[in-house]
Design a protein around this motif. Structure first.
Motif, PDB file in Angstrom:
ATOM      1  N   SER A   3      73.686  46.963  42.364  1.00  0.00           N
ATOM      2  CA  SER A   3      73.866  46.901  40.910  1.00  0.00           C
ATOM      3  C   SER A   3      74.131  48.285  40.337  1.00  0.00           C
ATOM      4  O   SER A   3      74.899  48.436  39.380  1.00  0.00           O
ATOM      5  N   SER A  26      79.333  44.375  36.275  1.00  0.00           N
ATOM      6  CA  SER A  26      78.029  45.029  36.407  1.00  0.00           C
ATOM      7  C   SER A  26      77.000  44.395  35.484  1.00  0.00           C
ATOM      8  O   SER A  26      75.813  44.285  35.835  1.00  0.00           O
ATOM      9  N   PHE A  29      76.053  41.017  37.033  1.00  0.00           N
ATOM     10  CA  PHE A  29      75.211  41.225  38.202  1.00  0.00           C
ATOM     11  C   PHE A  29      73.790  41.602  37.804  1.00  0.00           C
ATOM     12  O   PHE A  29      72.821  41.237  38.484  1.00  0.00           O
ATOM     13  N   SER A  30      73.645  42.331  36.688  1.00  0.00           N
ATOM     14  CA  SER A  30      72.315  42.729  36.238  1.00  0.00           C
ATOM     15  C   SER A  30      71.463  41.521  35.858  1.00  0.00           C
ATOM     16  O   SER A  30      70.238  41.565  35.966  1.00  0.00           O
ATOM     17  N   ILE A  33      69.997  40.347  39.041  1.00  0.00           N
ATOM     18  CA  ILE A  33      68.956  41.299  39.452  1.00  0.00           C
ATOM     19  C   ILE A  33      67.658  41.008  38.696  1.00  0.00           C
ATOM     20  O   ILE A  33      66.571  40.980  39.265  1.00  0.00           O
ATOM     21  N   TYR A 106      66.904  45.016  32.475  1.00  0.00           N
ATOM     22  CA  TYR A 106      67.430  45.721  33.639  1.00  0.00           C
ATOM     23  C   TYR A 106      66.808  47.110  33.747  1.00  0.00           C
ATOM     24  O   TYR A 106      66.477  47.577  34.852  1.00  0.00           O
TER      25      TYR A 106
END
Length: 403
Positions: A3, A26, A29-30, A33, A106
């Motif tokens: 990430s 990004s 994707f966070s 995560i 995040y």
């Protein structure tokens, strides 16, 4: 680490789906995560203070100026040169609340994963720096393509946020996969994080030169100012740090390159003159009009002055302090600043070490950038906030480093 690696690439990695091209991978994707972390790990208690911002933003939707703005609507610029015009973007205050929650969450993940683990801190710094270097190399290819007429403005649309920022169809303001101001901040963060990456001296020096040249090519004055103060202020306060030696070596090389570029052609000379002039220009006048609008709107209503007009209602003020003041009011601004300072205050409580100057430098850079840009929804900002908070705690007892 994946990430972190994809952050500097911005929209160089994008979803080729109509309507979603502008959504950075990004950011998507966070979300995963965060979900994985919630299911498998625990957040450090200190990091939960960041949730005050999404909580206040959600609360503001109950007294938002127009309830239609909570869901989808065509965003209209409130002030400046384009005041009253539809910007061509669709907004949603509710989705903006979700976005700020994901970004702060995040940052909580970053802090919880890195705190008290120096190996992870060093690794994450290396990953971010290397990713920024690779993205910059791609940017150099784009820059050359534009300069030699091999890449057009239309070719840049999918990977450039906003207008591609090409001057006279020749000079590509350096921004691979990002808004030009955004990528200038990514480079600045990478320069500071080099001190945590523990690369060899020669490799560090080589990367620093590349980043400084690319930073110059962004033509972003706010980042130039932030970097200069972020390096200079820690130097005068921590005079024995290796930070100062590297700074002056890089500074003189940059000065040499700057003068070389300046005298290379009339076009470059004019370009530099316009970016270093004291005249605020059209862009500066536009921002001053936006600042005036925030002031006039708030003083007209005591309630709005203290609690704002609602989250996501004035997105492009180019000043984070005024943006939060307009959207959350004086109470929300104070709470946000107190939360951020409390989360990162370990920077100022740690002992003098080789790590303290760059951490202070990043903090100064963020303060300056808040004055001149709208970076509240940039994932790299929240990564760095989590990074510096965790690094301050992890290296708080490290003895002063003497080269």
């Amino acid at each position: 680490m994946i990430s972190i690696f994809i952050i500097p690439f911005g929209r160089l990695i994008y979803l080729p789906i109509p309507g979603f091209i502008g959504l950075k991978y990004s950011f998507i994707f966070s979300i995963f995560i965060f979900l994985i972390w919630v299911l498998t790990q625990n957040f450090k208690l200190k990091s939960t203070i960041l949730l005050s911002l999404p909580f206040l933003s959600l609360l503001s939707l109950f007294y938002i100026e127009n309830y239609d703005w909570i869901l989808y609507y065509d965003y209209i610029e409130k002030a400046g040169i384009d005041a009253g015009n539809i910007t061509g973007t669709t907004e949603s205050s509710l989705l903006r609340v979700v976005s700020i929650f994901i970004l702060t969450a995040y940052s909580m993940v970053v802090y919880s994963a890195l705190v008290d683990n120096s190996t992870r801190i060093i690794l994450s710094a290396r990953v971010f720096v290397i990713a920024t270097l690779l993205s910059s190399i791609i940017g150099c290819i784009i820059f050359s393509g534009v300069f030699f007429g091999l890449v057009s403005i239309n070719d840049l649309e999918p990977i450039s946020v906003g207008s591609p920022h090409v001057i006279d169809d020749i000079f590509y303001r350096f921004n691979p996969g990002s808004n030009v101001n955004e990528f200038s901040m990514i480079i600045a963060f990478a320069l500071f994080l080099l001190y945590f990456a523990h690369f060899s001296k020669y490799f560090t020096f080589f990367i620093s030169l590349i980043f400084i040249i690319c930073e110059f090519a962004t033509l972003t004055r706010s980042s130039w100012i932030g970097l200069l103060l972020g390096f200079l202020i820690p130097y005068f306060y921590y005079k024995k740090s290796i930070f100062s030696i590297r700074f002056f070596l890089i500074f003189f090389i940059f000065l040499f390159l700057f003068l070389t570029f300046y005298h290379s052609s009339p076009f470059i000379q004019n370009l530099i003159d316009t970016r270093t002039a004291f005249d605020i220009g059209v862009s500066g006048s536009d921002r001053l009009m936006k600042f005036d609008y925030v002031y006039d709107s708030l003083v007209a209503s005591p309630f709005r002055l203290f609690f704002g007009f609602g989250w996501g209602t004035n997105l492009y003020v180019h000043n984070v302090y005024l943006q939060i003041l307009y959207e959350l009011g004086l109470f929300g601004l104070i709470m946000t600043l107190v939360s951020l300072f409390t989360f990162t205050r370990g920077i100022f409580l740690m002992r003098n070490s080789r790590y303290k100057p760059p951490l202070v430098g990043i903090f100064i850079f963020i303060i300056i950038s808040f004055l001149m840009q709208h970076l509240l929804y940039h994932i790299q900002l929240w990564f760095v906030i989590g990074f510096i908070a965790s690094a301050a705690v992890t290296f708080k007892s490290t003895k002063f480093y003497t080269p």
